[in-house]
Design a protein around this motif. Structure first.
Motif, PDB file in Angstrom:
ATOM      1  N   VAL A 424       0.862  -1.177   0.000  1.00  0.00           N
ATOM      2  CA  VAL A 424       0.000   0.000   0.000  1.00  0.00           C
ATOM      3  C   VAL A 424       0.903   1.232   0.000  1.00  0.00           C
ATOM      4  CG1 VAL A 424      -1.894  -1.142   1.210  1.00  0.00           C
ATOM      5  CG2 VAL A 424      -0.159   0.082   2.510  1.00  0.00           C
ATOM      6  N   GLY A 425       0.297   2.360  -0.260  1.00  0.00           N
ATOM      7  CA  GLY A 425       1.100   3.586  -0.314  1.00  0.00           C
ATOM      8  C   GLY A 425       0.488   4.538  -1.311  1.00  0.00           C
ATOM      9  N   SER A 426       0.911   5.785  -1.244  1.00  0.00           N
ATOM     10  CA  SER A 426       0.244   6.774  -2.094  1.00  0.00           C
ATOM     11  C   SER A 426       0.563   6.555  -3.566  1.00  0.00           C
ATOM     12  CB  SER A 426       0.607   8.196  -1.691  1.00  0.00           C
ATOM     13  OG  SER A 426       1.658   8.213  -0.786  1.00  0.00           O
ATOM     14  N   THR A 427      -0.182   7.243  -4.376  1.00  0.00           N
ATOM     15  CA  THR A 427       0.000   7.202  -5.820  1.00  0.00           C
ATOM     16  C   THR A 427       1.418   7.614  -6.188  1.00  0.00           C
ATOM     17  OG1 THR A 427      -2.306   7.641  -6.252  1.00  0.00           O
ATOM     18  CG2 THR A 427      -0.771   8.349  -7.933  1.00  0.00           C
ATOM     19  N   GLY A 428       2.052   6.790  -7.031  1.00  0.00           N
ATOM     20  CA  GLY A 428       3.407   7.117  -7.469  1.00  0.00           C
ATOM     21  C   GLY A 428       4.478   6.681  -6.493  1.00  0.00           C
ATOM     22  N   ALA A 429       4.087   5.890  -5.466  1.00  0.00           N
ATOM     23  CA  ALA A 429       5.067   5.488  -4.452  1.00  0.00           C
ATOM     24  C   ALA A 429       6.039   4.445  -4.982  1.00  0.00           C
ATOM     25  CB  ALA A 429       4.343   4.949  -3.223  1.00  0.00           C
ATOM     26  N   ALA A 584      -3.253  -2.555  -3.541  1.00  0.00           N
ATOM     27  CA  ALA A 584      -4.613  -2.024  -3.493  1.00  0.00           C
ATOM     28  C   ALA A 584      -4.648  -0.705  -2.762  1.00  0.00           C
ATOM     29  CB  ALA A 584      -5.544  -3.010  -2.809  1.00  0.00           C
ATOM     30  N   HIS A 585      -5.475   0.177  -3.269  1.00  0.00           N
ATOM     31  CA  HIS A 585      -5.713   1.409  -2.539  1.00  0.00           C
ATOM     32  C   HIS A 585      -6.824   1.213  -1.527  1.00  0.00           C
ATOM     33  CE1 HIS A 585      -3.658   3.814  -5.856  1.00  0.00           C
ATOM     34  NE2 HIS A 585      -2.980   4.006  -4.743  1.00  0.00           N
ATOM     35  N   ARG A 586      -7.749   0.319  -1.915  1.00  0.00           N
ATOM     36  CA  ARG A 586      -8.861   0.083  -1.005  1.00  0.00           C
ATOM     37  C   ARG A 586      -8.355  -0.856   0.081  1.00  0.00           C
ATOM     38  NH1 ARG A 586     -13.665  -2.425  -3.902  1.00  0.00           N
ATOM     39  NH2 ARG A 586     -13.847  -0.566  -5.183  1.00  0.00           N
ATOM     40  N   LEU A 587      -8.166  -0.321   1.263  1.00  0.00           N
ATOM     41  CA  LEU A 587      -7.415  -1.078   2.262  1.00  0.00           C
ATOM     42  C   LEU A 587      -8.179  -2.273   2.804  1.00  0.00           C
ATOM     43  CD1 LEU A 587      -5.560   1.808   4.060  1.00  0.00           C
ATOM     44  CD2 LEU A 587      -4.858   0.437   2.125  1.00  0.00           C
ATOM     45  N   SER A 588      -9.518  -2.287   2.600  1.00  0.00           N
ATOM     46  CA  SER A 588     -10.271  -3.448   3.071  1.00  0.00           C
ATOM     47  C   SER A 588      -9.772  -4.726   2.401  1.00  0.00           C
ATOM     48  CB  SER A 588     -11.762  -3.254   2.797  1.00  0.00           C
ATOM     49  OG  SER A 588     -11.965  -3.060   1.415  1.00  0.00           O
ATOM     50  N   THR A 589      -9.261  -4.589   1.156  1.00  0.00           N
ATOM     51  CA  THR A 589      -8.794  -5.772   0.426  1.00  0.00           C
ATOM     52  C   THR A 589      -7.498  -6.344   0.980  1.00  0.00           C
ATOM     53  OG1 THR A 589      -8.301  -4.056  -1.164  1.00  0.00           O
ATOM     54  CG2 THR A 589      -9.624  -5.866  -1.951  1.00  0.00           C
ATOM     55  N   VAL A 590      -6.761  -5.554   1.732  1.00  0.00           N
ATOM     56  CA  VAL A 590      -5.445  -6.039   2.139  1.00  0.00           C
ATOM     57  C   VAL A 590      -5.409  -6.432   3.618  1.00  0.00           C
ATOM     58  CG1 VAL A 590      -4.335  -4.611   0.403  1.00  0.00           C
ATOM     59  CG2 VAL A 590      -4.523  -3.760   2.733  1.00  0.00           C
ATOM     60  N   ARG A 591      -6.531  -6.253   4.269  1.00  0.00           N
ATOM     61  CA  ARG A 591      -6.554  -6.494   5.712  1.00  0.00           C
ATOM     62  C   ARG A 591      -6.048  -7.868   6.116  1.00  0.00           C
ATOM     63  NH1 ARG A 591     -11.916  -4.414   8.678  1.00  0.00           N
ATOM     64  NH2 ARG A 591     -11.105  -5.802  10.284  1.00  0.00           N
ATOM     65  N   ASN A 592      -6.462  -8.886   5.331  1.00  0.00           N
ATOM     66  CA  ASN A 592      -6.092 -10.236   5.758  1.00  0.00           C
ATOM     67  C   ASN A 592      -4.743 -10.706   5.222  1.00  0.00           C
ATOM     68  OD1 ASN A 592      -6.779 -10.518   3.136  1.00  0.00           O
ATOM     69  ND2 ASN A 592      -8.131 -12.291   3.415  1.00  0.00           N
ATOM     70  N   ALA A 593      -3.927  -9.788   4.723  1.00  0.00           N
ATOM     71  CA  ALA A 593      -2.608 -10.185   4.218  1.00  0.00           C
ATOM     72  C   ALA A 593      -1.694 -10.590   5.372  1.00  0.00           C
ATOM     73  CB  ALA A 593      -1.989  -9.021   3.455  1.00  0.00           C
ATOM     74  N   ASN A 594      -0.742 -11.498   5.088  1.00  0.00           N
ATOM     75  CA  ASN A 594       0.209 -11.891   6.115  1.00  0.00           C
ATOM     76  C   ASN A 594       1.111 -10.729   6.482  1.00  0.00           C
ATOM     77  OD1 ASN A 594      -0.092 -14.461   4.171  1.00  0.00           O
ATOM     78  ND2 ASN A 594       0.021 -15.056   6.322  1.00  0.00           N
ATOM     79  N   ALA A 595       1.455  -9.958   5.454  1.00  0.00           N
ATOM     80  CA  ALA A 595       2.286  -8.793   5.742  1.00  0.00           C
ATOM     81  C   ALA A 595       1.838  -7.656   4.852  1.00  0.00           C
ATOM     82  CB  ALA A 595       3.754  -9.108   5.487  1.00  0.00           C
ATOM     83  N   ILE A 596       1.767  -6.481   5.437  1.00  0.00           N
ATOM     84  CA  ILE A 596       1.425  -5.300   4.653  1.00  0.00           C
ATOM     85  C   ILE A 596       2.663  -4.436   4.616  1.00  0.00           C
ATOM     86  CG2 ILE A 596      -0.031  -3.243   4.546  1.00  0.00           C
ATOM     87  CD1 ILE A 596      -2.111  -4.898   6.180  1.00  0.00           C
ATOM     88  N   ILE A 597       3.039  -4.057   3.382  1.00  0.00           N
ATOM     89  CA  ILE A 597       4.244  -3.243   3.232  1.00  0.00           C
ATOM     90  C   ILE A 597       3.820  -1.861   2.778  1.00  0.00           C
ATOM     91  CG2 ILE A 597       6.336  -2.968   1.854  1.00  0.00           C
ATOM     92  CD1 ILE A 597       6.509  -6.054   1.963  1.00  0.00           C
ATOM     93  N   VAL A 598       4.191  -0.876   3.551  1.00  0.00           N
ATOM     94  CA  VAL A 598       3.790   0.489   3.205  1.00  0.00           C
ATOM     95  C   VAL A 598       4.961   1.165   2.509  1.00  0.00           C
ATOM     96  CG1 VAL A 598       2.816   2.645   4.053  1.00  0.00           C
ATOM     97  CG2 VAL A 598       2.368   0.511   5.271  1.00  0.00           C
ATOM     98  N   LEU A 599       4.727   1.530   1.242  1.00  0.00           N
ATOM     99  CA  LEU A 599       5.775   2.186   0.444  1.00  0.00           C
ATOM    100  C   LEU A 599       5.502   3.675   0.393  1.00  0.00           C
ATOM    101  CD1 LEU A 599       6.183   0.073  -2.817  1.00  0.00           C
ATOM    102  CD2 LEU A 599       7.944   0.552  -1.140  1.00  0.00           C
ATOM    103  N   GLU A 600       6.533   4.454   0.571  1.00  0.00           N
ATOM    104  CA  GLU A 600       6.406   5.895   0.331  1.00  0.00           C
ATOM    105  C   GLU A 600       7.657   6.354  -0.379  1.00  0.00           C
ATOM    106  OE1 GLU A 600       3.852   7.822   0.155  1.00  0.00           O
ATOM    107  OE2 GLU A 600       2.749   6.252   1.206  1.00  0.00           O
ATOM    108  N   ASN A 601       7.506   7.053  -1.484  1.00  0.00           N
ATOM    109  CA  ASN A 601       8.652   7.569  -2.230  1.00  0.00           C
ATOM    110  C   ASN A 601       9.719   6.516  -2.486  1.00  0.00           C
ATOM    111  OD1 ASN A 601       7.884  10.172  -2.686  1.00  0.00           O
ATOM    112  ND2 ASN A 601       8.474  10.806  -0.614  1.00  0.00           N
ATOM    113  N   GLY A 602       9.287   5.315  -2.775  1.00  0.00           N
ATOM    114  CA  GLY A 602      10.252   4.289  -3.140  1.00  0.00           C
ATOM    115  C   GLY A 602      10.963   3.639  -1.975  1.00  0.00           C
TER     116      GLY A 602
END
Ligand SMILES: Nc1ncnc2c1ncn2[C@@H]1O[C@H](COP(=O)(O)OP(=O)(O)OP(=O)(O)O)[C@@H](O)[C@H]1O
Ligand SMILES: [Mg+2]
Length: 631
Positions: A424-429, A584-602
């Motif tokens: 997950v992360g903002s547009t262009g991340a 996914a931008h819609r975070l409901s879709t990623v809730r059940n992931a084993n790991a969520i990686i938040v990217l910002e500016n690469g």
């Protein structure tokens, strides 16, 4: 923008960079038609020779069989008729030869273009994604249309015409010299003047011709852009503005075309008249010569005939000059695309179907077993097999599309077999970029990506991509039936497997409601489907591929939340035993992931599962609760 680029390109449309090299290369494409070309050359020789010879017969015809008989009561016409017959036969042979080489050239031209098109298209399939990212589609299209067309014109007409003209000019020149060096001198002098006039007029018309080409380019570019953007025009009520803009461009085209064609249309009558003047001056000079020096009438008759066949090819060659330059420039653009470096692949590890022996060893299998293995060739000719598990690791990956612009700075992450990893992360991340590296659309300059412990650079690109099912961020469907589009994921899938995949993607029910169900034709990139329906088909297509790793880039962004929830159930089945990357931008879709990686500016700024990240109250928490948008 696109129109502008095209017009910039048109500035150079008429100038080949290296004409000689290009001609050589075009000729190399005619190699399979060597026999044809030899015949063409022979036929051209025959045609030119017969023309020159038949004209030469005018001399004896006049001197021996006409002039001596003038005023006679009962002339013996048998020799006269014989000579006429011989001339007739020679002309007929010439006409046949002309017909034959024209027919042959049709085969050579169409065949050569056929080869060039095939080569161009198959070469295009080997080009890296980077090439397509850096060229507009219109520009690439024009290699197949405008450029090929200009080349066809040149091959079918100019090539042989010029050869024939040069032969005719030299042959006729010799014949004229034999008849009268003095008259030949006069003819050549006149011709120099004519060519000078053509050049003057030609350079003027050439300038306007170039302007016309540029104007055509602008108009076409504008129309293309406006057809694509028609909806945006309507939404913002820009119809009148757009019409005015078009009127302006169209007016420019009108002006340029008028100028160019005025000169072009002037050229012909001027040349026609000049050649008559030329002819009569030669005739007068010849008549004076025959009165004063006794130059015979037969020679004069032949000579005058030659004058015509001498000046005609020269004016024709100068007229065709522009179109030849244009064709050569087009050919250069085609060759330029053919010279683009293909995607390199230094990979040697391949993907094979495998089975496990009782002892748990991996063996290659010829059947589809549902188990895959990486086959690593060994020096002794044997091979080592590693089961494909879907273990993926990024080690400090640094990447930028352009040299000095880093998009990913030091990404390190791992996905264990069967895990679901979300980005997950903002547009262009840089989320899509991560997947572009994993499937080797772009190669990693720094750091490494390991797939089951193997650096992905060692895996053959095809096999690597076969092991990844992808739903790309922009769905693209091909014209064909729904069934065919889903089967695109794996061509040997049965109808049942396709339907099974559609069910997993929850696409089955809407497909059944289409007019012809699975046989419904999809047109123009799926314009007759809704955005969400297109995505469902794309998911089904990835599902049917049945690969160990699944990558979903915004796969459900246009799908309503209820359908999405339904897909998730199917997805759970689809994801079973596979490593999955979800963006996914819609975070409901990623809730059940084993790991969520938040990217910002690469860079990775946070990682963990949903609970952890919410507890941390950082970036993910902000994204999830929408605080970021409110701030
Ligand atoms: N083909 C390309 N050539 C040059 N730069 C690119 C290219 N594709 C993406 N970029 C740049 O790389 C950066 C990351 O893009 P990327 O597509 O990975 O973002 P993303 O996280 O997928 O965004 P989104 O959520 O909008 O899909 C952006 O700044 C973008 O401008
Ligand atoms: Mg993206």
């Amino acid at each position: 923008m696109r129109g502008h680029e095209r017009s910039m390109r048109n500035m150079n449309i008429m100038k080949p960079k290296n004409a000689l090299k290009t001609i050589k290369r075009i000729i190399s494409y005619m190699k399979p038609y060597r026999a044809h070309m030899v015949l063409v050359v022979i036929c051209v020789l025959i045609s030119v020779a017969s023309n020159i010879a038949a004209t030469y017969f005018l001399k004896p015809l006049f001197n021996r069989y006409i002039i001596p008989y003038i005023g006679q009561q009962n002339p013996d016409l048998s020799e006269f008729i014989k000579t006429i017959l011989v001339m007739g036969i020679i002309y007929t042979i010439g006409v046949l030869a002309t017909y034959t080489y024209n027919r042959l050239m049709v085969t050579v031209t169409t065949g050569t273009l056929y080869r060039i098109r095939i080569e161009l298209f198959s070469h295009m399939q080997t080009l890296p994604i980077r090439f397509f990212d850096t060229h507009t589609h219109g520009e690439l299209m024009s290699r197949y249309t405008n450029d090929t067309d200009a080349l066809r014109n040149m091959l079918s007409q100019s090539f042989v015409n010029i050869f024939q003209s040069m032969l005719t000019v030299s042959g006729v020149f010799i014949a004229m010299l034999l008849l009268s060096p003095l008259l030949t001198g006069i003819v050549v002098l006149m011709l120099v003047i004519m060519v000078f006039i053509i050049k003057k007029l030609g350079s003027k018309s050439g300038k306007f011709f170039r302007e016309q080409q540029m104007a055509v380019g602008k108009v076409n570019g504008y129309i293309e852009e406006l057809i694509e953007g028609q909806k945006v025009v309507k939404v913002f009520c820009h119809e009148n503005k757009v019409k005015a803009d078009f009127d302006k461009l169209n007016g420019e085209l009108f002006e340029a075309a008028k100028q160019a064609n005025t000169f072009a249309s002037m050229l012909r009558p001027i040349m026609g008249n000049l050649s008559y003047i030329h002819y009569s001056i030669t005739a007068i000079a010849g008549a004076v010569m025959s009165i004063t020096t006794g130059f015979d009438i037969g020679s004069l008759a032949s000579f005058l005939q030659y004058t015509r066949s001498f000046s005609q090819p020269i004016t024709m060659m100068s007229e065709q000059f522009n179109s030849i330059l244009m064709a050569l420039a087009g050919a250069e653009r085609i060759f330029d695309m053919l010279d683009q470096e293909p995607e390199t692949d230094e990979g040697f590890v391949s993907l094979v179907n495998a089975e496990k022996t009782e002892k748990g060893e991996i063996r290659e299998s010829s059947k589809r077993t549902g188990i895959w293995a990486w086959k690593i060739p060994k020096d002794d000719g044997g091979a080592e097999y590693i089961e494909v598990k879907g273990d993926i690791r990024f080690n400090n990956v640094v990447f930028g599309y352009e040299k000095d612009k880093t998009v990913l700075s030091g990404i390190t992450l791992y996905a264990k077999p069967g895990q679901k990893i979300a980005f997950v992360g903002s547009t262009g991340a840089g989320k899509t970029t991560v997947t572009n590296l994993l499937n080797r659309f772009y190669d990693v300059p720094e750091g490494a990506i390991l797939y089951d412990g193997i650096p992905i650079n060692n895996i053959k690109k095809k096999d690597l991509r076969r092991s990844l099912s992808m739903v790309l961020q922009d769905t693209h469907l091909f014209s064909g039936t729904v069934m065919e589009n889903i089967r695109y994921g794996r061509l040997d899938a049965t109808d049942e497997e396709v339907i099974e995949a559609a069910k997993l993607a929850n696409a089955d029910s809407f497909i059944r409601h289409l007019p012809q169900g699975y046989d419904t034709l999809i047109t123009a990139d799926g314009m007759n489907l809704s955005q969400g329906q297109r995505q469902l088909i794309a998911i089904a297509r990835a599902a049917v591929a049945d690969s160990p790793v699944l990558i979903l880039d915004e796969a459900t962004s246009s799908i309503d939340t209820r359908t999405e929830a339904l897909i998730e159930k199917g997805m759970d089945k689809l994801m079973e035993g596979r490593t999955v990357f979800v963006i996914a931008h819609r975070l409901s879709t990623v809730r059940n992931a084993n790991a969520i990686i938040v990217l910002e500016n690469g860079s990775i700024v946070e990682r963990g599962d949903h609970e952890d990240l919410i507890k941390q109250g950082g970036r993910y928490y902000q994204l999830y609760t929408g605080l970021l948008e409110l701030a």
